[in-house]
Design an enzyme around this catalytic site. Sequence first.
Site: not given
Ligand code: NAD
Length: 423
Positions: A113
């Site tokens: 990561k």
């Molecule tokens: P992203 O940046 O697209 O979205 C993040 C979301 O979280 C946004 O809607 C943002 O407004 C919200 N957010 C941020 N701070 C916040 C808070 N304090 N309270 C409420 N909402 C809040 O990110 P993503 O890619 O959707 O990732 C989200 C989660 O999923 C992370 O934990 C990431 O590690 C995990 N994840 C992502 C992927 C991927 O393919 N993108 C894969 C596996 C896991």
Amino acid sequence: MSSLSYVSPTSDSPWGTYLSQVDRVIPYLGPLARWAETLKRPKRALIVDIPIEMDDGTVRHYEGFRVQHNLSRGPGKGGVRYHPAVTLEEVMALSAWMTVKNAAVNLPYGGAKGGIRVDPKQLSMKELEKITRRYTSEIGLIIGPQQDIPAPDVNTNAQIMAWMMDTYSMNVGATATGVVTGKPVHLGGSLGRVKATGRGVFVTGREAARRIGLNLDGARIAVQGFGNVGSAAAELFAGAGAKIVAVQDHTGTIVNRNGLEMGSLMETLRRDGGVGNFTGADRTDTESFWDVDCDILIPAALEGVLTAERANRTKAKLVLEGANGPTLPTADDVLHDRGVLVVPDVICNAGGVTVSYFEWVQDFSSFFWSEDEINVRLDKIMVDALKKIWDTAERHKISLRTATFAVACERILMARQERGLYP
Ligand code: NAD
């Protein structure tokens, strides 16, 4: 708690959470337990300085990280996060969860990561490109199509992956599409990748719901985080007849007991970059999100949000961890005691890395699959993985999280044992 001198995890911090998850699985590892310490030590952690010249002519420095937690089963694989709260310890935990996740779905990868401690919303596009290119150059020492393959995570996207691919390619003197995944489709990206993590949350959620007799048609769902993962999962659940009754993101918390109208909600998201100003719902305070009447709760934002206290308040019967590490170990215990089923991150959100794997395979063969082929293969891998984990949980009478760790850690430590220790 930690035997490493360079971090000081607490019971609530991401690395502390991960360590206690490892401790819970050790009793189920049999003779392989003698290798378990390897799970508690990242193989390699690189900290880099990223100086960039800002648009106003000043020079600023940012901290960047790339951690390769375990490479026993193959090259490192895991996303890159841009967030002001990124720390080495957080990236260590996220890389370790990638090790477990990749093994849980049996992908031929280790876990890695990366991250930069920055708020990208404060940067111009030019500055974002510079920080991305300098970071890629600095971690170029340890990444590569056969070494370690980054992908998008919080606040990173296909454009950032395109810059990473281009920078790495410039440095090695040949176009190397396989160095990152989550790229734009015309640059070696895969169809279906953008929504793959949300789709995986939906598939594992659908399977878990079926097994506990929860009908998705009419089920009420609360989603925290409406980015790549949360919004894609919500759309698929809504398509299966569920009602999205609450959404929280960094711009606010919105609630509608009758279900939010997805078309206009997605329109608001595209227009504003958040859901806070959506007019078809009531706005409520941040903390009330956890009290919302719902059947399914999907934390899909950041880690450590589901505390024991909030776990006691949630009305959900099923928690689908779209985010990495959203549930603290104490909250896990509360949910277990209350009979709330948790589908853990290390299987629930594995859809993204699974389609990243498809992308990497397609890049090597320069032969690209249709979106239907991608979705069908993804569905099968997720269903099969969940079945094995479910059976393991029933056999040992353990949580799905510990069962996922048991399945994954057996594969990881078996690889360690069979390879032997070098030299
Ligand atoms: P992203 O940046 O697209 O979205 C993040 C979301 O979280 C946004 O809607 C943002 O407004 C919200 N957010 C941020 N701070 C916040 C808070 N304090 N309270 C409420 N909402 C809040 O990110 P993503 O890619 O959707 O990732 C989200 C989660 O999923 C992370 O934990 C990431 O590690 C995990 N994840 C992502 C992927 C991927 O393919 N993108 C894969 C596996 C896991």
